[in-house]
Design an enzyme around this catalytic site. Structure first.
Site, PDB file in Angstrom:
ATOM      1  N   ARG A  52     -16.544 111.644   8.579  1.00  0.00           N
ATOM      2  CA  ARG A  52     -16.449 110.552   7.605  1.00  0.00           C
ATOM      3  C   ARG A  52     -17.568 109.549   7.849  1.00  0.00           C
ATOM      4  O   ARG A  52     -17.964 109.306   8.991  1.00  0.00           O
ATOM      5  CB  ARG A  52     -15.093 109.870   7.790  1.00  0.00           C
ATOM      6  N   THR A 112     -16.914 114.607  -5.693  1.00  0.00           N
ATOM      7  CA  THR A 112     -16.286 115.050  -4.432  1.00  0.00           C
ATOM      8  C   THR A 112     -16.009 116.536  -4.607  1.00  0.00           C
ATOM      9  O   THR A 112     -16.003 117.061  -5.718  1.00  0.00           O
ATOM     10  CB  THR A 112     -15.012 114.246  -4.099  1.00  0.00           C
ATOM     11  N   ASN A 161     -18.412 110.107  -2.737  1.00  0.00           N
ATOM     12  CA  ASN A 161     -17.562 109.208  -3.493  1.00  0.00           C
ATOM     13  C   ASN A 161     -17.821 109.313  -4.991  1.00  0.00           C
ATOM     14  O   ASN A 161     -17.530 110.327  -5.589  1.00  0.00           O
ATOM     15  CB  ASN A 161     -17.645 107.767  -2.996  1.00  0.00           C
ATOM     16  N   SER A 164      -8.677 109.560   0.878  1.00  0.00           N
ATOM     17  CA  SER A 164      -7.531 110.305   0.342  1.00  0.00           C
ATOM     18  C   SER A 164      -7.762 111.813   0.444  1.00  0.00           C
ATOM     19  O   SER A 164      -6.927 112.602  -0.006  1.00  0.00           O
ATOM     20  CB  SER A 164      -7.306 109.960  -1.135  1.00  0.00           C
ATOM     21  N   GLY A 207     -10.277 111.524  -5.932  1.00  0.00           N
ATOM     22  CA  GLY A 207     -10.007 110.144  -5.525  1.00  0.00           C
ATOM     23  C   GLY A 207      -8.565 109.981  -5.077  1.00  0.00           C
ATOM     24  O   GLY A 207      -8.005 110.836  -4.393  1.00  0.00           O
TER      25      GLY A 207
HETATM   26  O1  DON Z   1     -12.509 109.688   0.396  1.00  0.00           O
HETATM   27  C1  DON Z   1     -11.958 109.452  -0.666  1.00  0.00           C
HETATM   28  O2  DON Z   1     -10.763 109.338  -0.797  1.00  0.00           O
HETATM   29  C2  DON Z   1     -12.812 109.317  -1.919  1.00  0.00           C
HETATM   30  N1  DON Z   1     -14.122 108.889  -1.572  1.00  0.00           N
HETATM   31  C3  DON Z   1     -12.813 110.618  -2.656  1.00  0.00           C
HETATM   32  C4  DON Z   1     -13.520 110.488  -3.967  1.00  0.00           C
HETATM   33  C5  DON Z   1     -13.213 111.551  -4.929  1.00  0.00           C
HETATM   34  O3  DON Z   1     -12.426 112.431  -4.702  1.00  0.00           O
HETATM   35  C6  DON Z   1     -13.925 111.439  -6.223  1.00  0.00           C
HETATM   36  N2  DON Z   1     -13.456 112.413  -7.164  1.00  0.00           N
HETATM   37  N3  DON Z   1     -13.015 112.085  -8.210  1.00  0.00           N
END
Ligand code: DON
Length: 555
Positions: free
Chosen positions: A94, A366, A386, A438, A458
């Site tokens: 991360r 993502t 992101n 997430s 997300g």
């Molecule tokens: O780490 C996370 O939860 C977000 N940055 C993930 C972003 C994501 O899945 C975008 N897709 N729609």
């Protein structure tokens, strides 16, 4: 490149001579969001690599051909299962906040969040983890050199890949921001416009960056020439990275979180992802109900209520485990779930406190991929920069598109981020801290086999996993896990978001009558990639989300 196949008659003869043998296992299976990534990974498997080698290849190819989703300027979580000894670990690659970051980084003098600052441009970028994670994966778990596993991505970066409709949609969405930064515009646009379908995107700087990583390992990215270019580029454009940020970056091996639901063993992402905890909390709550005895509408109401409660705890408690103490054991304890469901009413929604809704992403930036090799090694990986095309910033001379993962922090308690998520102290910005995620790469084991799955999307990632796991509990196969219509609740905003068609007109009315607020979405979301390996026979199957253009292949 395809593998040569044996003559079919030879295969049939063997089957005839050896009845009762388990089905041939072949090289393995890969499901990813892009056919080129699936194919490159399968080539690595057939060339003697294991699932961990293929995981390096798939991630690197996705970084090239899905630049709006993940990349070397981003990070992710790789959940690993090693077949030889059953060892399981989550590689935490991360992003971290730069050392010069502080909790009020995105606030103006009057304490208000400055719109866009945590989403656009280099100030929104965390320190990338993906290059370090790939080097770690190769050194610790793979058997092939990076020069071999990164070769397909290097070739695709240099020779180019064709623009498709999805690329165009994503570029259109972020056009204004991509135009702001000359290196990004040169890499991803055609004379400042969205490239035409079929146009070839070549990324020579990225090819060179991948070559440095292949030759020098992690230092090729985090120290020396490339690191200098990254820091200089970020600083010249108003960012706050320092050389020490890159030099200090470390991958962390974390113990996955575990839970059980109706005899199925769930192994999933640990903090700094909220995914595993929220998923297990939702399942623990549902385990208190005999779901079969409820009507379809009541089941939907129940699912929404357990989502609400698990996401509330996410907002309240979760953050980077290296910075905050979290009651993880309690949050995934079935007895705690029993307390959570006590105030669920079958005939009324429990109101969450009201707050303004955030902007909601489409759910295909993502990326996730799943791999199982012939030995039974498994990788479930969700990777991100992101927002689509991340921060839209490329440091000149690097080809590295930087993430905007800083928006996953809580910029100010109670103020929603781009996914409408709120958070508090636990997820406040601090130097070197990892932002709460997430992303939920997951394994699910039943008596009959094991599944490897995950998705982008997300805040909705975790509820998508819930729908997938419930489909599995009902005895459905991978096609249904990834295909089932989706609906979602995340505590705040206090609304059920749902895909077109996921709730019938009658169900919508009845849910409203229970007190639920509905927020119909105008498009589908998510891009789940799932594999399944049957116990005993080793037979593999898989499915790629029909909402995306990925491919699941068993070879
Ligand atoms: O780490 C996370 O939860 C977000 N940055 C993930 C972003 C994501 O899945 C975008 N897709 N729609």
């Amino acid at each position: 490149m395809t593998r040569p196949r044996p003559f079919p008659w030879l295969f049939l003869l063997l089957l005839f001579l050896l009845p009762g043998l388990p089905a041939a296992q072949g090289q393995g299976a890969i499901a990813s969001a892009h056919p080129l990534a699936t194919e490159a990974g399968l080539d690595i498997l057939s060339g003697g690599g294991n699932a961990f080698d293929a995981a390096v290849t798939v991630a690197a190819v996705l970084a090239v051909v899905e630049p709006y989703s993940s990349g070397m300027g981003g990070g992710g979580f790789w959940l690993l299962h090693r077949a030889s000894d059953g060892y399981e670990v989550m590689l935490d690659g991360r992003e971290r906040a730069p050392l010069a970051a502080h909790r009020d980084l995105y606030l103006d003098d009057s304490g208000e969040v400055v719109p866009g600052l945590s989403v656009n441009g280099p100030l929104s970028a965390g320190i990338p983890g993906q290059p370090a994670a790939l080097a770690h994966l190769a050194a610790r778990y793979g058997r092939l050199p990076l020069a071999q596993t990164l070769a397909p991505a290097i070739r695709l970066a240099r020779e180019g890949f064709p623009v498709d409709a999805h690329y165009r949609r994503m570029a259109e969405w972020r056009l204004e921001q991509l135009r702001r930064w000359p290196a990004a515009s040169a890499q991803f646009l055609a004379a400042g416009e969205v490239p035409l379908p079929g146009a070839i995107i070549k990324q020579p700087d990225l090819a060179e960056t991948l070559e440095r990583l292949a030759e020098q390992g992690r230092d090729g990215f985090y120290r020396g020439t490339l690191a200098e270019r990254l820091v200089a580029g970020v600083q010249a454009a108003g960012g706050i990275w320092k050389a020490q940020d890159l030099a200090d970056y470390q991958v962390v091996e974390r113990k996955p979180v575990r839970g059980e639901y109706r005899g199925m063993k769930i192994t999933s992402a640990a903090p700094p992802s909220s995914g595993g905890i929220v998923l297990i909390s939702m399942l623990n709550q549902l385990a208190r109900f005999d779901l079969e005895s409820y009507s379809p509408l009541q089941r939907k109401h129940l699912l929404v209520e357990v989502m609400r409660r698990a996401y509330r705890d996410r907002a309240e408690y979760l953050g980077d485990p290296d910075f905050v103490d979290m009651p993880v054991v309690r949050l995934i304890d079935p007895d705690y779930a029993a307390g959570l469901v006590r105030d669920i009413q079958l005939d009324a929604a429990t109101p969450s406190r009201h707050t303004p809704a955030g902007e909601h992403g489409e759910g295909q930036d993502t990326t996730h991929y799943s791999i199982i090799d012939a030995e039974g090694n498994r990788v479930s990986a969700t990777l991100s920069i992101n927002y689509p095309f991340g921060s839209c910033f490329v440091a000149p001379g690097t080809g590295v598109l930087l993430n905007d993962e800083m928006d996953d922090f809580s910029a100010r308690p109670g103020t929603p981020n781009v996914y409408g998520l709120v958070g508090g102290e636990a997820n406040a910005i601090a130097p070197g801290k990892r932002m709460l995620s997430s992303m939920t790469p997951t394994f699910v084991e039943t008596g009959r086999g094991v599944a490897v799955l995950g998705t982008p999307g997300g805040s909705r990632i975790i509820s998508m996993l819930l729908h997938g796991v419930l489909a599995m509990a009902e005895g459905e196969g991978p096609g249904e896990w990834v295909g089932r219509p989706r609906y979602h609740h995340q505590y705040l905003p206090d609304a059920i978001q749902f895909e077109p068609g996921a709730l019938s007109a009658g169900e919508q009315q009845q849910l409203q009558a229970l007190g639920h607020r509905l927020e119909p979405l105008d498009s589908t979301y998510g891009n789940m990639q799932a594999l399944y390996r049957e116990r005993g026979t080793g037979r593999l199957s898989g499915a790629s989300d029909p909402r995306g253009m990925g491919s699941a292949r068993v070879e």
